[in-house]
Design a protein around this motif. Structure first.
Motif, mmCIF file in Angstrom:
data_model
loop_
_atom_site.group_PDB
_atom_site.id
_atom_site.type_symbol
_atom_site.label_atom_id
_atom_site.label_comp_id
_atom_site.label_asym_id
_atom_site.label_seq_id
_atom_site.Cartn_x
_atom_site.Cartn_y
_atom_site.Cartn_z
ATOM 1 N N TYR A 38 0.809 -1.159 0.120
ATOM 2 C CA TYR A 38 0.052 0.019 0.167
ATOM 3 C C TYR A 38 0.997 1.192 0.002
ATOM 4 C CZ TYR A 38 -3.612 -3.088 1.145
ATOM 5 O OH TYR A 38 -4.749 -4.302 1.023
ATOM 6 N N GLU A 39 0.744 2.224 -0.931
ATOM 7 C CA GLU A 39 1.411 3.562 -0.873
ATOM 8 C C GLU A 39 0.726 4.421 -0.299
ATOM 9 O OE1 GLU A 39 1.855 4.211 -5.223
ATOM 10 O OE2 GLU A 39 2.617 2.246 -5.745
ATOM 11 N N MET A 97 -13.137 -0.232 -4.916
ATOM 12 C CA MET A 97 -11.937 -0.403 -5.586
ATOM 13 C C MET A 97 -11.930 -0.414 -6.851
ATOM 14 S SD MET A 97 -9.080 -3.602 -5.131
ATOM 15 C CE MET A 97 -10.396 -4.699 -5.933
ATOM 16 N N ASN A 98 -11.041 0.538 -7.721
ATOM 17 C CA ASN A 98 -10.843 0.560 -9.051
ATOM 18 C C ASN A 98 -9.541 0.011 -9.446
ATOM 19 O OD1 ASN A 98 -13.023 2.217 -10.025
ATOM 20 N ND2 ASN A 98 -12.678 3.655 -8.439
ATOM 21 N N MET A 99 -9.286 -0.886 -10.253
ATOM 22 C CA MET A 99 -8.200 -1.661 -10.585
ATOM 23 C C MET A 99 -7.892 -1.639 -12.071
ATOM 24 S SD MET A 99 -8.283 -5.506 -9.789
ATOM 25 C CE MET A 99 -8.735 -5.297 -8.207
ATOM 26 N N ARG A 115 -2.722 -2.689 -10.122
ATOM 27 C CA ARG A 115 -2.772 -1.465 -9.395
ATOM 28 C C ARG A 115 -4.352 -1.047 -9.066
ATOM 29 N NH1 ARG A 115 1.746 1.014 -8.746
ATOM 30 N NH2 ARG A 115 3.658 0.496 -9.904
ATOM 31 N N ALA A 116 -4.530 -0.529 -7.751
ATOM 32 C CA ALA A 116 -5.850 -0.360 -7.518
ATOM 33 C C ALA A 116 -5.614 0.901 -6.651
ATOM 34 C CB ALA A 116 -6.261 -1.596 -6.706
ATOM 35 N N SER A 117 -6.895 1.829 -6.988
ATOM 36 C CA SER A 117 -7.127 2.715 -6.038
ATOM 37 C C SER A 117 -8.221 2.341 -5.207
ATOM 38 C CB SER A 117 -7.448 4.226 -6.797
ATOM 39 O OG SER A 117 -6.331 4.557 -7.493
ATOM 40 N N GLU A 119 -11.391 3.320 -2.180
ATOM 41 C CA GLU A 119 -11.998 4.421 -1.117
ATOM 42 C C GLU A 119 -12.291 3.839 -0.169
ATOM 43 O OE1 GLU A 119 -12.128 7.768 -1.836
ATOM 44 O OE2 GLU A 119 -10.845 7.687 -3.715
ATOM 45 N N PRO A 124 -8.677 7.511 0.886
ATOM 46 C CA PRO A 124 -8.002 6.944 -0.150
ATOM 47 C C PRO A 124 -7.002 6.268 0.058
ATOM 48 C CG PRO A 124 -7.885 9.117 -0.565
ATOM 49 C CD PRO A 124 -8.738 9.209 0.938
ATOM 50 N N GLU A 126 -3.722 3.587 -2.201
ATOM 51 C CA GLU A 126 -3.329 2.897 -3.456
ATOM 52 C C GLU A 126 -2.648 1.562 -2.965
ATOM 53 O OE1 GLU A 126 -3.497 4.470 -6.595
ATOM 54 O OE2 GLU A 126 -4.578 5.885 -5.615
ATOM 55 N N HIS A 128 -0.669 -1.880 -4.720
ATOM 56 C CA HIS A 128 -0.019 -2.319 -5.951
ATOM 57 C C HIS A 128 0.211 -3.947 -5.428
ATOM 58 C CE1 HIS A 128 2.765 -2.914 -9.086
ATOM 59 N NE2 HIS A 128 3.600 -3.718 -8.311
#
Length: 139
Positions: A38-39, A97-99, A115-117, A119, A124, A126, A128
């Motif tokens: 997680y970033e 999750m948007n990936m 890769r996913a963003s 909410e 939020p 990020e 990987h």
């Protein structure tokens, strides 16, 4: 986030009639390893490994990795015998999750990146994920 949910999009997309190409995956006992990072948040890297039997019928029917999921919607699917890429939106337990994913199939091995963003109630995030799989024998 479980690998079953993440790979659900692949299984769902393989069942689409427009995609007649079957992935280059050998039936047998498969071991999958996922390394998730997680970033921007103080969470340690996580590694998960699981095994499952993949039959020729599973591959042909699009069930090679997971069962269908009502929690995800797949778009932008491109499938070939050696690779697949897709976008997916999943909502699970209040988290959206948007990936974007890219998978490569090499007979007795597979690898990919996701890769996913997300909410989340915490804000939020990020994510990987590196995914690898290998056939380890017969079922």
């Amino acid at each position: 986030m479980s690998i079953r949910l993440i790979l659900a999009a692949l299984a769902l997309s393989l069942t689409l009639p427009a995609l007649a190409t079957q992935p280059n995956i050998e039936p047998g006992q498969w071991e999958y390893t996922n390394v998730t990072r997680y970033e921007g948040v103080p969470m340690p890297e996580r590694t998960d490994t699981n095994r499952e039997c993949v039959t020729a019928e599973d591959i042909q029917q699009g069930d090679a990795f997971v069962e269908e999921s009502d929690e995800c919607e797949v778009s932008n699917m491109e499938m070939g015998s050696s690779e697949a890429s897709y976008s997916m939106v999943c909502v699970q337990e209040g988290v959206e999750m948007n990936m974007d994913a890219h998978m490569r199939f090499m007979g007795e091995r597979m690898e990919g990146t996701i890769r996913a963003s997300l909410e989340t109630p915490m804000g939020p995030m990020e994510m990987h994920m590196d995914v690898t799989g290998r056939r380890i024998g017969d079922c």
